[in-house]
Motif scaffolding. Structure first.
Motif, PDB file in Angstrom:
ATOM      1  N   ASP A  63       0.844  -1.186   0.000  1.00 28.19           N
ATOM      2  CA  ASP A  63       0.000   0.000   0.000  1.00 28.19           C
ATOM      3  C   ASP A  63       0.888   1.248   0.000  1.00 28.19           C
ATOM      4  N   VAL A  64       1.282   1.695  -1.167  1.00 29.67           N
ATOM      5  CA  VAL A  64       2.108   2.876  -1.447  1.00 29.67           C
ATOM      6  C   VAL A  64       3.554   2.708  -0.970  1.00 29.67           C
ATOM      7  N   PRO A  96       7.580   0.758 -11.712  1.00 28.03           N
ATOM      8  CA  PRO A  96       7.169   0.127 -10.445  1.00 28.03           C
ATOM      9  C   PRO A  96       5.866   0.767  -9.965  1.00 28.03           C
ATOM     10  N   LEU A  97       4.879  -0.061  -9.666  1.00 28.68           N
ATOM     11  CA  LEU A  97       3.569   0.443  -9.248  1.00 28.68           C
ATOM     12  C   LEU A  97       3.077  -0.365  -8.056  1.00 28.68           C
ATOM     13  N   ASP A  98       2.596   0.329  -7.025  1.00 29.48           N
ATOM     14  CA  ASP A  98       2.084  -0.337  -5.831  1.00 29.48           C
ATOM     15  C   ASP A  98       0.563  -0.392  -5.882  1.00 29.48           C
ATOM     16  N   THR A  99      -0.022  -1.201  -5.025  1.00 26.41           N
ATOM     17  CA  THR A  99      -1.476  -1.378  -5.056  1.00 26.41           C
ATOM     18  C   THR A  99      -2.229  -0.147  -4.552  1.00 26.41           C
ATOM     19  N   GLY A 100      -1.615   0.622  -3.633  1.00 21.27           N
ATOM     20  CA  GLY A 100      -2.291   1.813  -3.107  1.00 21.27           C
ATOM     21  C   GLY A 100      -2.485   2.880  -4.163  1.00 21.27           C
ATOM     22  N   ILE A 101      -1.414   3.216  -4.863  1.00 20.67           N
ATOM     23  CA  ILE A 101      -1.506   4.206  -5.940  1.00 20.67           C
ATOM     24  C   ILE A 101      -2.336   3.655  -7.087  1.00 20.67           C
ATOM     25  N   MET A 102      -2.189   2.367  -7.372  1.00 22.62           N
ATOM     26  CA  MET A 102      -2.930   1.729  -8.456  1.00 22.62           C
ATOM     27  C   MET A 102      -4.440   1.845  -8.246  1.00 22.62           C
ATOM     28  N   LYS A 103      -4.896   1.619  -7.032  1.00 21.25           N
ATOM     29  CA  LYS A 103      -6.339   1.613  -6.760  1.00 21.25           C
ATOM     30  C   LYS A 103      -6.913   3.007  -6.555  1.00 21.25           C
ATOM     31  N   GLU A 256       6.739   8.364  -0.291  1.00 21.68           N
ATOM     32  CA  GLU A 256       5.674   7.363  -0.325  1.00 21.68           C
ATOM     33  C   GLU A 256       4.746   7.504   0.882  1.00 21.68           C
ATOM     34  N   GLU A 257       5.324   7.698   2.066  1.00 19.12           N
ATOM     35  CA  GLU A 257       4.503   7.874   3.272  1.00 19.12           C
ATOM     36  C   GLU A 257       3.625   9.109   3.156  1.00 19.12           C
ATOM     37  N   LEU A 258       4.181  10.159   2.572  1.00 17.76           N
ATOM     38  CA  LEU A 258       3.422  11.394   2.391  1.00 17.76           C
ATOM     39  C   LEU A 258       2.253  11.171   1.430  1.00 17.76           C
ATOM     40  N   ILE A 259       2.509  10.484   0.339  1.00 21.03           N
ATOM     41  CA  ILE A 259       1.445  10.184  -0.624  1.00 21.03           C
ATOM     42  C   ILE A 259       0.377   9.301   0.018  1.00 21.03           C
ATOM     43  N   LYS A 260       0.816   8.315   0.770  1.00 20.10           N
ATOM     44  CA  LYS A 260      -0.131   7.401   1.433  1.00 20.10           C
ATOM     45  C   LYS A 260      -1.052   8.165   2.379  1.00 20.10           C
ATOM     46  N   GLU A 261      -0.484   9.058   3.178  1.00 19.40           N
ATOM     47  CA  GLU A 261      -1.293   9.816   4.127  1.00 19.40           C
ATOM     48  C   GLU A 261      -2.219  10.780   3.397  1.00 19.40           C
ATOM     49  N   TYR A 262      -1.752  11.360   2.292  1.00 22.31           N
ATOM     50  CA  TYR A 262      -2.614  12.247   1.517  1.00 22.31           C
ATOM     51  C   TYR A 262      -3.806  11.485   0.955  1.00 22.31           C
TER      52      TYR A 262
END
Length: 266
Positions: A63-64, A96-103, A256-262
């Motif tokens: 997840d991100v 490279p793509l993670d599931t968090g950004i993907m979804k 990545e952590e910043l994007i995840k929290e956003y």
């Protein structure tokens, strides 16, 4: 290096050999959720050996925030796959793509234009098929487009880092510097998306980040600021590949952590 000038162009056999070794190596990591999809001229069969790219997406089941130890293992596999196929370094265009950004879709570097391409000519050569889970936007502009582009590029260059350390250390350092620049800009770009306020300096958002995203560790950004203000310290980091890689990893993880929290909060 320029293919055809001071780097030999890879043959058709080298294309196949590179991918075969890459797939075998990734399989040995034992992560059944890791996925690799190729698309474009290579799976269609109308590519030009020595000139055409292999376009690919490596889906990480995180997840991100990608597990960096696992990413390093993938980077080592990629390095081993390039032995004897060094010219494929320029032609393997992997995202490279993670599931968090993907979804979520907002920081996915692929817009809706790619949906049909992936469905028609995409070929899953390792792991599960994530295509139906990809969320696309029709278009992205401004800061969102910039962050989408940068997170792709810094992850891509980090994925090649194990190879570049031994084969082209200057390229490794260029990737590091590009990442530090992208990460430091990304902090103020994320805040702009959150509140619509422009910050002039790349570090002007540093004091505000904890108010918006208290779960994010800002020490990597503080480190980058110190290195930028004192470039002689950065020069010393260049001399140690491990220190440089540690800085790179912590910086990418911060973004990545910043994007995840956003994504979670907005």
């Amino acid at each position: 290096m320029i293919l055809g000038y001071n780097q030999p162009r890879p043959t058709e056999k080298e294309y196949h050999n590179f991918l075969d070794r890459l797939i075998t190596g990734l399989e040995t990591l034992g992560n059944n959720e890791l996925s690799l999809m190729v698309w474009g001229s290579y799976p269609r069969g109308d590519y030009n050996p020595g000139r055409s790219d292999i376009d690919a997406i490596l889906f990480f089941p995180y997840d991100v925030v990608v597990d960096k130890e696992f990413l390093k293992e993938c980077s080592t596999v990629l390095k081993n796959s390039l032995k004897g196929n060094e010219s494929m370094r320029e032609l393997f265009q992997v995202t490279p793509l993670d599931t968090g950004i993907m979804k979520d879709g907002r920081f996915n570097s692929f817009t809706n234009d790619f949906r049909e391409y992936f469905n028609l000519e995409g070929k899953i050569i390792l792991g599960p098929d994530y295509r139906k889970k990809i969320v696309y936007l029709n278009k992205k502009t401004g800061e969102q487009a910039s962050i989408s582009h940068n997170i792709r590029k810094i992850r891509q260059s980090l994925l090649f880092s194990e190879f570049d350390i031994g084969s082209n250390y200057e390229q490794f350092l260029r990737g590091l510097n590009s990442s530090l620049n992208a990460v430091s800009r990304g902090s103020k770009q994320i805040l702009y998306l959150a509140d619509g306020k422009l910050r002039v300096n790349r570090f002007s958002a540093l004091e505000e980040l904890s108010d918006f995203f208290p779960m994010v560790n800002i020490k990597p950004l503080e480190k980058i600021k110190d290195l930028f203000k004192n470039p002689e310290k950065l020069d010393k980091v260049y001399l140690s590949s491990q220190e440089a890689l540690n800085l790179w990893v912590s910086s990418v993880t911060f973004l990545e952590e910043l994007i995840k929290e956003y994504i979670k909060n907005y």
